[in-house]
Design a protein around this motif. Sequence first.
Motif, mmCIF file in Angstrom:
data_model
loop_
_atom_site.group_PDB
_atom_site.id
_atom_site.type_symbol
_atom_site.label_atom_id
_atom_site.label_comp_id
_atom_site.label_asym_id
_atom_site.label_seq_id
_atom_site.Cartn_x
_atom_site.Cartn_y
_atom_site.Cartn_z
ATOM 1 N N ARG A 15 41.851 24.429 48.741
ATOM 2 C CA ARG A 15 41.650 25.747 48.134
ATOM 3 C C ARG A 15 40.311 25.795 47.392
ATOM 4 N NH1 ARG A 15 45.300 28.631 43.396
ATOM 5 N NH2 ARG A 15 43.715 30.173 42.888
ATOM 6 N N ARG A 25 28.690 32.346 50.225
ATOM 7 C CA ARG A 25 28.524 33.388 51.236
ATOM 8 C C ARG A 25 28.927 32.968 52.644
ATOM 9 N NH1 ARG A 25 28.581 36.501 48.290
ATOM 10 N NH2 ARG A 25 27.119 37.509 46.899
ATOM 11 N N ILE A 40 47.605 35.420 50.689
ATOM 12 C CA ILE A 40 47.253 35.723 49.290
ATOM 13 C C ILE A 40 45.868 35.157 48.959
ATOM 14 C CG2 ILE A 40 47.906 35.460 46.861
ATOM 15 C CD1 ILE A 40 50.779 35.090 47.719
ATOM 16 N N ALA A 43 43.061 37.141 50.606
ATOM 17 C CA ALA A 43 42.760 38.389 49.891
ATOM 18 C C ALA A 43 41.944 38.093 48.635
ATOM 19 C CB ALA A 43 44.062 39.096 49.528
ATOM 20 N N ASP A 44 42.348 37.046 47.930
ATOM 21 C CA ASP A 44 41.680 36.676 46.676
ATOM 22 C C ASP A 44 40.207 36.348 46.906
ATOM 23 O OD1 ASP A 44 41.726 35.587 43.803
ATOM 24 O OD2 ASP A 44 41.063 33.837 44.945
ATOM 25 N N LEU A 47 38.141 39.367 47.808
ATOM 26 C CA LEU A 47 37.848 40.226 46.660
ATOM 27 C C LEU A 47 36.805 39.612 45.738
ATOM 28 C CD1 LEU A 47 41.389 41.518 45.645
ATOM 29 C CD2 LEU A 47 39.415 42.923 46.204
ATOM 30 N N ARG A 48 36.920 38.308 45.507
ATOM 31 C CA ARG A 48 35.993 37.661 44.581
ATOM 32 C C ARG A 48 34.574 37.625 45.107
ATOM 33 N NH1 ARG A 48 38.645 33.583 40.587
ATOM 34 N NH2 ARG A 48 40.766 34.296 40.795
ATOM 35 N N TYR A 49 34.439 37.224 46.395
ATOM 36 C CA TYR A 49 33.090 36.915 46.880
ATOM 37 C C TYR A 49 32.586 37.886 47.937
ATOM 38 C CZ TYR A 49 34.143 32.756 44.231
ATOM 39 O OH TYR A 49 34.479 31.920 43.216
ATOM 40 N N LYS A 50 33.381 38.913 48.227
ATOM 41 C CA LYS A 50 32.982 39.923 49.202
ATOM 42 C C LYS A 50 32.590 39.282 50.535
ATOM 43 C CE LYS A 50 31.216 42.822 45.466
ATOM 44 N NZ LYS A 50 29.991 43.197 44.773
ATOM 45 N N ARG B 72 45.495 34.418 41.634
ATOM 46 C CA ARG B 72 44.738 35.061 42.711
ATOM 47 C C ARG B 72 44.761 36.583 42.587
ATOM 48 N NH1 ARG B 72 47.890 30.970 46.583
ATOM 49 N NH2 ARG B 72 49.490 31.784 45.210
ATOM 50 N N PHE B 73 43.611 37.179 42.875
ATOM 51 C CA PHE B 73 43.552 38.637 42.978
ATOM 52 C C PHE B 73 44.229 39.026 44.282
ATOM 53 C CE2 PHE B 73 39.283 37.995 40.731
ATOM 54 C CZ PHE B 73 39.821 38.254 39.483
ATOM 55 N N ILE B 74 45.075 40.025 44.243
ATOM 56 C CA ILE B 74 45.808 40.414 45.445
ATOM 57 C C ILE B 74 45.196 41.655 46.084
ATOM 58 C CG2 ILE B 74 48.072 41.154 46.321
ATOM 59 C CD1 ILE B 74 49.255 39.396 43.981
ATOM 60 N N TYR B 97 34.520 38.945 37.547
ATOM 61 C CA TYR B 97 34.340 39.515 38.878
ATOM 62 C C TYR B 97 34.264 41.038 38.896
ATOM 63 C CZ TYR B 97 34.886 34.839 40.538
ATOM 64 O OH TYR B 97 34.675 33.503 40.750
ATOM 65 N N ARG B 101 30.985 45.058 38.745
ATOM 66 C CA ARG B 101 31.236 46.208 39.626
ATOM 67 C C ARG B 101 31.542 47.480 38.830
ATOM 68 N NH1 ARG B 101 35.108 42.821 43.949
ATOM 69 N NH2 ARG B 101 33.951 40.903 43.578
#
Lengths: 246, 460
Positions: A15, A25, A40, A43-44, A47-50, B72-74, B97, B101
């Motif tokens: 992880r 990147r 999960i 998704a995390d 979201l964090r690193y696009k 974790r962000f979901i 994070y 934005r």
Amino acid sequence: MPTVLILGANAGIGRALATEFASHRYDLILAGRDHEELVILAADLGLRYKVSVRAMPVDLGNFESLEAALKECFKAGGDSLEGFVLCAGHMGNPGAAKKDLREARRILEINFTGSALALEVAANHFEQKGRGFICALSSVAGDRGRQSNYLYGAAKGGLTTYLQGLRNRLYHPGVNVITVKPGFVDTRMVFGKGKLPLVASPDKAARDIYRAVTKQRDVVYVPWFWRFIMFIIRAIPESIFKRLRM
Amino acid sequence: MNPSFSTQSLFGWGRYRLESCHVCRPEKRSEVALALASGLQSSYIARGLGRSYGDASLNENGGVIWPVRLNRFISFDTSTGELECECGTSLAEIIQYFLPRGWFLPVSPGTKFVTVGGAIAADIHGKNHHRDGTFSNFVLSLELLTPVGELLRCAPTSNSEIFWATVGGMGLTGVILSARLRLRRADSPYVFVDYYKAANLEDALMNMEASDERYDYSVAWIDAFAAGKILGRSILMRGNHAPAAELPARLWDLQSKLANNDAISTRPKWNLIADLPSGALNPLTVRAFNAAYFALHRTIAHQLVNFEKFFYPLDAINNWNRMYGKRGFVQYQIALPQASGREGLRAVLDRLARSGRGSFLAVLKRFGESGPGLLSFPLRGYTLALDIPAGRGLAPFLHELDRMTLDYGGRVYLAKDAILRPEDFAAMYPRLDDFRSIQLKLDPKRLFSSSLARRLKIVG
């Protein structure tokens, strides 16, 4: 963007390494057995690193489906796939393995047979591509057999030897093979095992491994000082070593 | 994978009492349920980053679920600011994070090293309580793993009884696995702050009453050593988020860098690697510090202050709690109702000044309306928070303050508390019986408990 496939990304070093690659990147394909968890994490990290992160089911313990499942992952990665990281491992319960051969078999199969088979599939893929890297987590436990976890150690030792051969095979096609030997890292394997010295965080281990990959190292100990510790442990004559309680 | 428990000695943030607990750190969501069903421990409580000061996150000789890796962000909705994340996510990560934005926490406590699960369980408040209420006002829903292993989605509109028992419920209704929060807009990491130097308590309160509504955030640092005519002398710090357009040119660079970057670092800058001697913060040094702090501040308007410095000044030092040495300290925070609050504050501050146990960090603020959380702390009126070094006679002294607080219709904050007695607690929280009956339905086998719960007899 370059893509990395990580097998066994659910927890621990896997992880942390997925996080490390995402923060640099890389797009990711996370493969593993517990799909719900992988979704999960995907998704995390997205979201964090696009970055783009996909979760795909691969069971290292199922030799029948392993090749097909991995090939799906390689196909999904396509041309942008730059590397394969194998983080799956099974510490198991050495005490239980003495009485239950199924547990002993599982330790051997996950850490050696399944791992080597997965790496074979990856090797064929990258050999054809003529570029990329393969990084696999072995262990300091593979450097010398000890009574406390010799099944795990033997399987990891076998994996280390396998990786030597693979590195040799893939040198001319231009594929880098990195053997990682972590010492104590603060993961499930270590938590609850009492107070251990020199425990590194998974994040620290992941940073070291990422650097080893980008610098095209062959064999790295994580953290680095384990190279010296294992040098000393390997230097102890067997006639003495067999008497030690380790 | 069977859950494994590791025996560890744990503190609350005040380092007041060390307790031996059996800790399980799940790496996967499913492991929480496995741990609760394992039968390995007599009881369980969830613990996040251990910022509750007393014993709320401790469970002596019992199980502690430590879900810091369930962080974790979901999902995130960029148009509404709705963030769904797991319980172990820290507020620092959310800032790291999402501030770049253009989003910020709807409620900020005094430290960002708090988990979302802990923030809900203590129904935390911040400098904007007078306007926006507690953290739970921005919790759209949460997933609760009940003591019997049932997964319930709770919201103000569904399973609402359980929702309002879980909010402020100190973790006793089960483990909050994830939550959906609504973040607030903030397009720069700065706050415009007005400082006002108040000569005494009357001056401070009068100013708060008169103009708090003009500010998103309002708080006062109060000199707990000052007595007599200057009793309650304080520095009011009140501010609003700085719009990016109003930032001075020298910060534009930084602002655009921030917008292009994914994350800002939120790590502590300094580390206290050893305890200071227990007596280092004594009445003499603290009195001197307070006097200097008061003298150094002046009334000045519209100062541009970085959010870290405004919201989390102590986060710059990791383990700042070690300043109090081996003996540790207690944070004593009370809420007093509007009607009797002024008188109550005066009485408590006067008693404190006479005791010589003055507080290094004392904070005064106005509270807005209280929320529906059954054990939520805020009451419309005032709150006063004091850090008091542990030492001889502390418990009887705080029991005396408890009685005073009770006489003025106030209450003590459970997330800070280490000393309160069950009879005083019951008198302070009139909705306790409602909480108990809901908690009993969720936990018929009495599987959830904590050192706090046993000390205060929160559950039967």
